[in-house]
Every structure is written in C-alpha cells, then in structure tokens.
Design an enzyme around this catalytic site. Structure first.
Site, PDB file in Angstrom:
ATOM      1  CG  HIS A  12      -0.727   5.839   5.642  1.00  0.00           C
ATOM      2  ND1 HIS A  12      -0.041   4.559   5.745  1.00  0.00           N
ATOM      3  CD2 HIS A  12      -0.336   6.365   4.640  1.00  0.00           C
ATOM      4  CE1 HIS A  12       0.758   4.588   4.352  1.00  0.00           C
ATOM      5  NE2 HIS A  12       0.389   5.817   3.758  1.00  0.00           N
ATOM      6  CG  LEU A  15       0.516  16.695   5.459  1.00  0.00           C
ATOM      7  CD1 LEU A  15       1.198  17.159   6.650  1.00  0.00           C
ATOM      8  CD2 LEU A  15      -0.675  17.034   4.974  1.00  0.00           C
ATOM      9  NE  ARG A  16       2.222  13.550  -2.369  1.00  0.00           N
ATOM     10  CZ  ARG A  16       2.247  12.341  -2.405  1.00  0.00           C
ATOM     11  NH1 ARG A  16       3.189  11.560  -1.816  1.00  0.00           N
ATOM     12  NH2 ARG A  16       1.562  11.462  -3.085  1.00  0.00           N
ATOM     13  CE  LYS A  95       4.699   2.728   4.904  1.00  0.00           C
ATOM     14  NZ  LYS A  95       4.125   4.161   3.892  1.00  0.00           N
ATOM     15  CG  HIS A 244       0.137  12.083  -6.900  1.00  0.00           C
ATOM     16  ND1 HIS A 244       1.532  11.839  -6.946  1.00  0.00           N
ATOM     17  CD2 HIS A 244      -0.226  10.960  -6.309  1.00  0.00           C
ATOM     18  CE1 HIS A 244       1.778  10.977  -6.337  1.00  0.00           C
ATOM     19  NE2 HIS A 244       0.828  10.370  -5.982  1.00  0.00           N
ATOM     20  CB  ALA A 256       0.135   5.096  -7.247  1.00  0.00           C
TER      21      ALA A 256
HETATM   22  C1  NCD Z   1       1.319   6.807  -1.936  1.00  0.00           C
HETATM   23  C2  NCD Z   1       2.065   8.252  -2.387  1.00  0.00           C
HETATM   24  O1  NCD Z   1       1.662   8.794  -3.571  1.00  0.00           O
HETATM   25  O2  NCD Z   1       2.998   8.936  -1.877  1.00  0.00           O
HETATM   26  N1  NCD Z   1       0.539   6.334  -3.100  1.00  0.00           N
HETATM   27  C3  NCD Z   1      -0.388   5.416  -2.839  1.00  0.00           C
HETATM   28  O3  NCD Z   1      -0.767   5.244  -3.987  1.00  0.00           O
HETATM   29  N2  NCD Z   1      -0.883   5.087  -1.970  1.00  0.00           N
HETATM   30  C4  NCD Z   1       2.367   6.188  -1.608  1.00  0.00           C
HETATM   31  C5  NCD Z   1       1.957   4.829  -0.706  1.00  0.00           C
HETATM   32  O4  NCD Z   1       1.425   5.064   0.238  1.00  0.00           O
HETATM   33  O5  NCD Z   1       2.026   3.907  -1.237  1.00  0.00           O
HETATM   34 ZN    ZN Z   2       0.822   6.164   1.763  1.00  0.00          ZN
END
Ligand code: NCD
Ligand code: ZN
Length: 336
Positions: A12, A15-16, A95, A244, A256
């Site tokens: 899981h 990679l953006r 997903k 991020h 998040a």
């Molecule tokens: C993930 C994200 O930033 O893409 N953020 C996270 O807090 N885990 C998305 C996700 O898997 O919920």
């Molecule tokens: Zn995730």
C-alpha cells in the site's frame, strides 16, 4: 547482527506524480521489489489509458529494473465486466474509497448497496482481481473503522470469491474480523504498529503523525502488533507512506499522511528484533503478500540490514519523513 530480507513488498503505497513522484519513487524502488500503487491522484486513475500512462511515469521516475509497480484503479461501481477483462492484465487490484473519507477520494463511493455493487464485484471475483478497501465510515473519528466492519462482513459474505484487503487496519475489531471470514485480508502500516493517538495529539500536536485512519488506542496497537509479529498469514506490510509537502503538513488544516518509505525496512527490523520475532519479518514484508496476491510477479532483490546507526534526514526535498533528524538503530548495508 545482520538481517537479510528477500524481495520486500510494500502492499500500500502513495507515489503521487510529477516532482513528488521523482522524489519519493526511488526511495521505495531502491529497497523494495514491488509495491501496490494507490490510484488517488487528481483526477483519480479510472481508465486503462491513465493507468498505463501513470505506470510509465513511475517506471521512469524509479529507473530500477528490480522494482515492479503493481497498478490499481480507483473503484467505480460502473466498471463493467468487459472493461475489467480489457484491463485485467495491466492491474493488480482495485482500490475502493468511501467518498471524501481521505486525501483525493471525493470521487469515491457514497453508499454500499449490494445490488448496485454486484455486477462489478462479481466480475472482479471471476477475474481474480482483489478489492482493496479504505474501511472507514463518516462517523466519529475514533469509531469509523470499527463501524466499517459490518460493511466488510456484508462484502465478504455476498462476494465469497472476492479477495478483500482491509487496508491499513488500526483496530482490534478489524483484527478480529480477519479470522471470521476466509476472504478477508489486511495490510498494516509501520506507524500504526508504533504509535497511538497519544503520540499524535496527546502532547503538542504532531502533524507528521497525522493520517487516515487516525492512530487508535493502546489495545488496538497491541492487537496489530500481535498479528504482525506472529507473521499471521492474512496480514501483509503496506506502508501507506503518503508524502505531502512540508507546508501542507505544518498548516492550519494539516493534510493526512505519514511519510515512511525511506525508513520502513530499518524501523521494521528494529521493531521485530526488539520483540524477538525477527524470524517472522520475512513473512510480514513479503511472503504473506506473495501467497495472498497470486497475480503478481516479484523481481528478486536481497536487502541486508545491519545494526549500524542511521541518521534520518530532516527532509527529502519538501517532505518530512517519520523519525526526521532522529538516529535509527539499523541501516541498509547492501542491496543485491
Ligand atoms: C493518504 C494520502 O495522503 O493519499 N493519506 C493517509 O492519511 N493515509 C490516503 C489514504 O490512504 O487514506
Ligand atoms: Zn493510503
């Protein structure tokens, strides 16, 4: 002491794209043999063309023959069997996000109506395409995952041939559900093995530990630790490493996601060694995933870790990793 891991897999991973992909891609592809790539780009990956183009960009950014990105599509209840047949050989899983539950999930599912889901989920069952699920309701934040267990049960019983992966589980309720249904599996992150809500918000707020699902209570963490450390065959490592930029984390309205890709194997090694379970680490970081995902090919890669201090950088480009600036006990000595 040195520890050898064969073909680690991250089941899981975010990679953006673009510059961020160029920064974080190699941090995973250097040390992992493969990773399940999450499709929550903007816009999300929902077509074969978008999936193939994204895979190309990942391969280019990673530039590593011994790494396979396992591609996923962002679930839509409108996917037909015909469409899935046409894309089956290009993807590893699909997903499912409830709408608006986490980063870039606005296009997700707004309800769980079996009849509406049946055509797509029946087709996925037939074609052996696993369904990865972000299992949270939009209830009270600490109860979201536990409340979602009834939806997992509904899916597991209505679609007994569908492999359902409960992604990044954080509660004892999810751990208990694993053994109740043959077709339920789970990924567990590094951070959820280590932290509870106390570490996020018990003292000064720690934005770099804020993620979805939020870390829970000590008894939840204990349940996760137990199944990871015993190498439970239905449990796999999935980092949910979710980078991020620093300005989006250290902000009013913190994004998040915890960024763990560059430190995951070192910290997992320390954690398993300290819990006298190092012999189970191979199962957790690779072997279980290989048994669960029967549709993947795994490039061979050997990682040797040794007990030697590793000072975690404060930042990788614009991204602050977990344990930034701290010194870890294990480092990667060799990659073969
Ligand atoms: C993930 C994200 O930033 O893409 N953020 C996270 O807090 N885990 C998305 C996700 O898997 O919920
Ligand atoms: Zn995730």
């Amino acid at each position: 002491m040195s520890i050898t891991l064969n073909s680690p897999l991250d089941m899981h991973l975010h990679l953006r794209d673009e510059a961020m992909l160029n920064t974080v891609g190699p941090l995973t592809s250097d040390t992992f043999s493969g990773a399940i790539i999450m499709p929550n780009l903007v816009p999300p990956v929902t077509t074969k063309e978008a999936l193939l183009a994204y895979k190309e960009r990942i391969l280019k950014a990673c530039n590593n023959d011994a790494f396979t990105p396992y591609m996923t599509l962002f679930f839509q209840a409108t996917y037909t069997k015909e469409f899935l047949e046409s894309v089956k050989d290009e993807l590893t899983a699909i997903k499912l996000y409830p709408a608006g539950i986490t980063t870039n999930s606005e296009g997700g599912l707004s309800g769980f109506d079996v009849d509406e889901l049946r055509p797509t989920l029946d087709a996925m069952s037939e074609l052996n395409i696993p369904l990865c699920v972000h299992g949270e309701t939009n209830g009270f934040v600490m109860d979201r995952e536990a409340e979602f267990v009834s939806i997992y049960e509904m899916l597991a019983t209505n679609f007994p041939k569908l492999k359902i992966i409960m992604e990044h589980i954080t509660t004892k309720e999810s751990v208990e559900a694993l053994d109740r249904f043959e077709n339920l599996y789970a990924t567990i992150t590094l951070h959820h093995l280590l932290i509870t809500l106390d570490d996020v918000a018990g003292g000064m707020l720690q934005p770099h530990l804020f993620c979805k699902p939020i870390a829970k209570r000590p008894e939840d963490r204990e349940a996760l630790q137990k199944v990871a450390l015993e190498g439970h065959p239905k449990v796999m490592f999935g980092s949910d490493s979710a980078p991020h930029p620093q300005h989006a984390k250290e902000a009013c309205g913190c994004a998040a996601g915890v960024f763990t890709a560059p430190i995951a194997l070192q910290v997992l090694t320390e954690f398993f060694v300290e819990h006298s379970s190092v012999e189970k680490l191979q199962a957790f970081v690779s072997d279980n995933a290989q048994s669960i995902y029967t549709n993947i090919e795994i490039p061979s890669k050997t990682i040797i870790l040794e007990e030697k201090k590793f000072k975690v950088p404060n930042k990788y480009a614009e991204v602050v990793p977990m344990f930034a600036g701290e010194t870890l006990k294990y480092s990667i000595a060799e990659i073969k």
